[in-house]
Motif scaffolding. Structure first.
Motif, PDB file in Angstrom:
ATOM      1  N   ALA A 268       0.844  -1.195   0.000  1.00  0.00           N
ATOM      2  CA  ALA A 268       0.000   0.000   0.000  1.00  0.00           C
ATOM      3  C   ALA A 268       0.874   1.238   0.000  1.00  0.00           C
ATOM      4  O   ALA A 268       2.008   1.226   0.484  1.00  0.00           O
ATOM      5  CB  ALA A 268      -0.922   0.005   1.214  1.00  0.00           C
ATOM      6  N   GLU A 269       0.343   2.318  -0.550  1.00  0.00           N
ATOM      7  CA  GLU A 269       0.985   3.629  -0.535  1.00  0.00           C
ATOM      8  C   GLU A 269      -0.042   4.661  -0.124  1.00  0.00           C
ATOM      9  O   GLU A 269      -1.253   4.457  -0.280  1.00  0.00           O
ATOM     10  CB  GLU A 269       1.549   3.988  -1.911  1.00  0.00           C
ATOM     11  N   ALA A 270       0.435   5.793   0.387  1.00  0.00           N
ATOM     12  CA  ALA A 270      -0.444   6.892   0.793  1.00  0.00           C
ATOM     13  C   ALA A 270      -0.130   8.127  -0.040  1.00  0.00           C
ATOM     14  O   ALA A 270       1.025   8.367  -0.397  1.00  0.00           O
ATOM     15  CB  ALA A 270      -0.278   7.202   2.270  1.00  0.00           C
ATOM     16  N   ILE A 271      -1.161   8.900  -0.360  1.00  0.00           N
ATOM     17  CA  ILE A 271      -0.947  10.201  -0.999  1.00  0.00           C
ATOM     18  C   ILE A 271      -1.734  11.253  -0.220  1.00  0.00           C
ATOM     19  O   ILE A 271      -2.882  11.026   0.161  1.00  0.00           O
ATOM     20  CB  ILE A 271      -1.357  10.209  -2.485  1.00  0.00           C
ATOM     21  N   HIS A 272      -1.069  12.381   0.030  1.00  0.00           N
ATOM     22  CA  HIS A 272      -1.708  13.487   0.744  1.00  0.00           C
ATOM     23  C   HIS A 272      -0.878  14.744   0.539  1.00  0.00           C
ATOM     24  O   HIS A 272       0.134  14.725  -0.176  1.00  0.00           O
ATOM     25  CB  HIS A 272      -1.871  13.163   2.231  1.00  0.00           C
ATOM     26  N   GLY A 273      -1.287  15.831   1.157  1.00  0.00           N
ATOM     27  CA  GLY A 273      -0.681  17.127   0.906  1.00  0.00           C
ATOM     28  C   GLY A 273       0.751  17.275   1.364  1.00  0.00           C
ATOM     29  O   GLY A 273       1.449  18.169   0.912  1.00  0.00           O
ATOM     30  N   ASN A 274       1.222  16.415   2.281  1.00  0.00           N
ATOM     31  CA  ASN A 274       2.604  16.516   2.742  1.00  0.00           C
ATOM     32  C   ASN A 274       3.570  15.740   1.863  1.00  0.00           C
ATOM     33  O   ASN A 274       4.771  15.843   2.032  1.00  0.00           O
ATOM     34  CB  ASN A 274       2.714  16.009   4.188  1.00  0.00           C
ATOM     35  N   LYS A 275       3.041  14.939   0.964  1.00  0.00           N
ATOM     36  CA  LYS A 275       3.890  14.198   0.036  1.00  0.00           C
ATOM     37  C   LYS A 275       4.352  15.137  -1.072  1.00  0.00           C
ATOM     38  O   LYS A 275       3.590  15.986  -1.538  1.00  0.00           O
ATOM     39  CB  LYS A 275       3.122  13.029  -0.584  1.00  0.00           C
ATOM     40  N   SER A 276       5.590  14.975  -1.518  1.00  0.00           N
ATOM     41  CA  SER A 276       6.043  15.761  -2.662  1.00  0.00           C
ATOM     42  C   SER A 276       5.261  15.347  -3.898  1.00  0.00           C
ATOM     43  O   SER A 276       4.695  14.240  -3.963  1.00  0.00           O
ATOM     44  CB  SER A 276       7.536  15.531  -2.898  1.00  0.00           C
ATOM     45  N   GLN A 277       5.223  16.239  -4.879  1.00  0.00           N
ATOM     46  CA  GLN A 277       4.472  15.906  -6.079  1.00  0.00           C
ATOM     47  C   GLN A 277       5.056  14.688  -6.771  1.00  0.00           C
ATOM     48  O   GLN A 277       4.322  13.837  -7.284  1.00  0.00           O
ATOM     49  CB  GLN A 277       4.441  17.095  -7.041  1.00  0.00           C
ATOM     50  N   ASN A 278       6.376  14.558  -6.783  1.00  0.00           N
ATOM     51  CA  ASN A 278       6.989  13.391  -7.410  1.00  0.00           C
ATOM     52  C   ASN A 278       6.582  12.111  -6.691  1.00  0.00           C
ATOM     53  O   ASN A 278       6.326  11.085  -7.331  1.00  0.00           O
ATOM     54  CB  ASN A 278       8.510  13.535  -7.419  1.00  0.00           C
ATOM     55  N   ALA A 279       6.523  12.165  -5.360  1.00  0.00           N
ATOM     56  CA  ALA A 279       6.121  10.985  -4.596  1.00  0.00           C
ATOM     57  C   ALA A 279       4.666  10.628  -4.870  1.00  0.00           C
ATOM     58  O   ALA A 279       4.300   9.449  -4.982  1.00  0.00           O
ATOM     59  CB  ALA A 279       6.341  11.214  -3.099  1.00  0.00           C
ATOM     60  N   ARG A 280       3.822  11.648  -5.001  1.00  0.00           N
ATOM     61  CA  ARG A 280       2.410  11.389  -5.274  1.00  0.00           C
ATOM     62  C   ARG A 280       2.218  10.795  -6.665  1.00  0.00           C
ATOM     63  O   ARG A 280       1.450   9.833  -6.853  1.00  0.00           O
ATOM     64  CB  ARG A 280       1.609  12.691  -5.129  1.00  0.00           C
ATOM     65  N   LEU A 281       2.916  11.334  -7.656  1.00  0.00           N
ATOM     66  CA  LEU A 281       2.808  10.799  -9.009  1.00  0.00           C
ATOM     67  C   LEU A 281       3.373   9.379  -9.089  1.00  0.00           C
ATOM     68  O   LEU A 281       2.823   8.522  -9.798  1.00  0.00           O
ATOM     69  CB  LEU A 281       3.534  11.712  -9.993  1.00  0.00           C
ATOM     70  N   ARG A 282       4.472   9.122  -8.351  1.00  0.00           N
ATOM     71  CA  ARG A 282       5.037   7.775  -8.355  1.00  0.00           C
ATOM     72  C   ARG A 282       4.061   6.774  -7.755  1.00  0.00           C
ATOM     73  O   ARG A 282       3.811   5.697  -8.328  1.00  0.00           O
ATOM     74  CB  ARG A 282       6.347   7.745  -7.553  1.00  0.00           C
ATOM     75  N   ALA A 283       3.458   7.126  -6.593  1.00  0.00           N
ATOM     76  CA  ALA A 283       2.508   6.221  -5.944  1.00  0.00           C
ATOM     77  C   ALA A 283       1.290   5.976  -6.832  1.00  0.00           C
ATOM     78  O   ALA A 283       0.820   4.837  -6.958  1.00  0.00           O
ATOM     79  CB  ALA A 283       2.084   6.792  -4.592  1.00  0.00           C
ATOM     80  N   LEU A 284       0.787   7.033  -7.461  1.00  0.00           N
ATOM     81  CA  LEU A 284      -0.369   6.879  -8.334  1.00  0.00           C
ATOM     82  C   LEU A 284      -0.034   6.014  -9.542  1.00  0.00           C
ATOM     83  O   LEU A 284      -0.822   5.151  -9.953  1.00  0.00           O
ATOM     84  CB  LEU A 284      -0.864   8.254  -8.787  1.00  0.00           C
ATOM     85  N   GLY A 285       1.148   6.214 -10.112  1.00  0.00           N
ATOM     86  CA  GLY A 285       1.556   5.401 -11.257  1.00  0.00           C
ATOM     87  C   GLY A 285       1.680   3.938 -10.902  1.00  0.00           C
ATOM     88  O   GLY A 285       1.255   3.053 -11.657  1.00  0.00           O
ATOM     89  N   GLU A 286       2.255   3.642  -9.735  1.00  0.00           N
ATOM     90  CA  GLU A 286       2.391   2.250  -9.298  1.00  0.00           C
ATOM     91  C   GLU A 286       1.022   1.631  -9.038  1.00  0.00           C
ATOM     92  O   GLU A 286       0.807   0.443  -9.314  1.00  0.00           O
ATOM     93  CB  GLU A 286       3.247   2.185  -8.036  1.00  0.00           C
ATOM     94  N   PHE A 287       0.096   2.427  -8.526  1.00  0.00           N
ATOM     95  CA  PHE A 287      -1.249   1.922  -8.279  1.00  0.00           C
ATOM     96  C   PHE A 287      -1.957   1.611  -9.594  1.00  0.00           C
ATOM     97  O   PHE A 287      -2.592   0.567  -9.758  1.00  0.00           O
ATOM     98  CB  PHE A 287      -2.036   2.956  -7.473  1.00  0.00           C
ATOM     99  N   LYS A 288      -1.837   2.513 -10.568  1.00  0.00           N
ATOM    100  CA  LYS A 288      -2.477   2.285 -11.864  1.00  0.00           C
ATOM    101  C   LYS A 288      -1.903   1.057 -12.564  1.00  0.00           C
ATOM    102  O   LYS A 288      -2.622   0.336 -13.267  1.00  0.00           O
ATOM    103  CB  LYS A 288      -2.322   3.520 -12.753  1.00  0.00           C
ATOM    104  N   ARG A 289      -0.607   0.815 -12.387  1.00  0.00           N
ATOM    105  CA  ARG A 289       0.037  -0.336 -13.045  1.00  0.00           C
ATOM    106  C   ARG A 289      -0.180  -1.640 -12.288  1.00  0.00           C
ATOM    107  O   ARG A 289       0.221  -2.702 -12.752  1.00  0.00           O
ATOM    108  CB  ARG A 289       1.540  -0.072 -13.199  1.00  0.00           C
ATOM    109  N   GLY A 290      -0.792  -1.552 -11.108  1.00  0.00           N
ATOM    110  CA  GLY A 290      -1.039  -2.753 -10.328  1.00  0.00           C
ATOM    111  C   GLY A 290       0.114  -3.172  -9.444  1.00  0.00           C
ATOM    112  O   GLY A 290       0.050  -4.223  -8.795  1.00  0.00           O
ATOM    113  N   GLU A 291       1.191  -2.373  -9.397  1.00  0.00           N
ATOM    114  CA  GLU A 291       2.317  -2.709  -8.540  1.00  0.00           C
ATOM    115  C   GLU A 291       1.986  -2.464  -7.072  1.00  0.00           C
ATOM    116  O   GLU A 291       2.537  -3.110  -6.181  1.00  0.00           O
ATOM    117  CB  GLU A 291       3.539  -1.870  -8.947  1.00  0.00           C
TER     118      GLU A 291
END
Length: 460
Positions: A268-291
């Motif tokens: 699991a990964e978390a995304i929220h306002g304290n995450k850097s934009q790169n971290a948020r995009l990375r987590a979202l990309g991994e979620f979309k890819r099923g990783e």
């Protein structure tokens, strides 16, 4: 009906065909011809209805003709970084056969690369209002040649407190322009900004406010507050073994929950306002890819997320504002796909669930879970007071008996929002750009609904 019949250029239709889009959605069928005819639009559209193409396609067609300029000719304002990036990516795909340049600007990342792109010259700018103000102050962008303005999810921008920033940006734009305003609701605040920004707009409303997709199934599990984590882990390990978006109320709670889910053997990964934009995009990309199988998000961080065929959303905690329930579950059941909305509801959240029930109107299925008997039910003094809950009957009070649903103890009789400022003040979080660009999700959520009174114009 086809996109060709709406009057779109062959280059746009060829791009849409390559993306697998053949039939316009209702909002596209109404908005595209009106926008191509040059009308200002006040359009009501929920997430997942295809509204990005509804304003993006006519925008691209209008900019594909006429004289090019180093200054942008179109501006799209969006409330969150994720939505701004999503709009940018969609428009880039639609414009693959057109010689148009796009730039996206938002907080949480360095301004340098954004400034360089703007100075090199672009046709379209997609921006969050706060960061755009930063670029205006540093003279990185000139908006005096804007021909077309789009306010995307305008209701959310006002909720967040961007009204002063929007008015400041409007003051930098030429009066002779076309403006398209898209909003999930047409409340008083939206009507007021529409009077300021639009000229004799065509009004389009394809779905009533707060209507959720008919393809989404809603289910409520009554639990105790101490059972929530165990119930969630059981559901994720034994029932739902595919992609799941989990909503929590706070940033720290999201991080903690993501760690607990990962410790149970589910990445699991978390995304929220304290995450850097790169971290948020990375987590979202991994979620979309099923990783990553589970993504834990706060309300604001998840606004505008476009996750194809997401099977389910779980409300680990109900939102303080009932309309946010509609936005949350709008992540699933999109584009005709089916989806599930699961809510884990503790006793102290009964009032919040009652407010959600009022805006949904359709019955909510209430189902207990084997092995997790709750310490309350919807039939006790904290019942929802709505006999349309599937399988539930509310308690009938004896004549003269006092109510126990909170009326007279701070809750408004009209079912209004709970007081977001209750409790001790929160300390500012985040540092550097992140603090200037937005601060905490919780503080921004507390500013909901105050845009017309000045609001919170901190930048995103």
């Amino acid at each position: 009906m086809t996109f060709e019949s709406l009057g779109l250029r062959p280059e746009l239709c060829r791009a849409l065909d390559g993306l697998g889009f053949t039939t316009p959605t209702p909002i596209q069928a109404e908005a595209i011809p009106a926008a191509l005819a040059g009308h200002d639009l006040l359009a009501g559209a929920q997430t997942g209805t295809g509204k990005t193409a509804a304003f993006g396609l006519p925008l691209l067609q209008k900019l594909s003709t006429g004289e090019r300029s180093r200054n942008p000719r179109a501006l799209i304002l969006a409330p969150t970084r994720e939505l701004a990036q999503q709009v940018h990516d969609n428009l880039r795909d639609y414009a693959r056969h057109l010689p148009l340049k796009l730039a996206v600007v938002y907080g949480g990342v360095s301004m340098v690369s954004q400034a360089n792109a703007l100075r090199r010259g672009v046709d379209i700018v997609i921006a969050c209002p706060g960061r755009l103000i930063d670029h205006l102050q540093q003279r990185n962008v000139d908006l005096r040649e804007i021909e077309l303005l789009v306010l995307d999810e305008a209701d959310r921008m006002l909720d967040i407190g961007f009204l002063p920033a929007i008015r400041r940006i409007l003051g930098q734009l030429p009066k002779a322009r076309q403006t398209l305003l898209f909003s999930a609701t047409f409340d008083k605040a939206i009507r007021e900004i529409a009077r300021e920004a639009l000229r004799e707009p065509r009004e389009i409303q394809v779905t009533p406010p707060n209507v959720v997709a008919a393809t989404v199934t809603h289910r409520v599990h009554p639990v105790t507050a101490t059972q929530k984590r165990e119930v969630l882990l059981k559901l994720l390990s034994t029932h739902y073994q595919d992609q799941t978006l989990v909503f929590a109320k706070t940033k720290h709670g999201s991080d903690r929950l993501a760690r607990q889910i990962t410790a149970a053997g589910i990445r699991a990964e978390a995304i929220h306002g304290n995450k850097s934009q790169n971290a948020r995009l990375r987590a979202l990309g991994e979620f979309k890819r099923g990783e990553v199988r589970v993504l834990v998000a706060t309300d604001i961080a998840a606004r505008g997320l476009d996750i194809p065929a997401l099977p389910r959303v779980i409300n680990y905690e109900l939102p303080m504002v009932p309309e946010d329930y509609v936005h949350r579950i709008g992540r699933t059941g999109r584009a005709g796909c089916t989806g599930e909305a699961i809510s884990l509801v503790a006793k102290d959240e009964a009032r919040l669930l009652r407010q959600v029930q009022r805006i949904l109107k359709d019955p909510l299925e209430v189902r207990g879970l084997d092995g997790f008997p709750p310490d309350w039910s919807f039939r006790d003094g904290n019942d929802l007071g709505d006999d349309r809950l599937a399988g539930q009957t509310p308690v009938r009070r004896p004549p003269g008996a006092p109510r126990r649903d909170g009326h007279g103890h701070g809750q408004r009789r009209d079912g209004g929002r709970p007081q977001a400022h209750a409790g001790p003040p929160r300390r500012p979080s985040g540092t550097g750009t992140e603090r200037r660009a937005g601060g905490s999700d919780e503080r921004r959520q507390a500013g909901a609904g105050r845009g017309l009174r000045g609001g919170d114009s901190r930048r995103r």
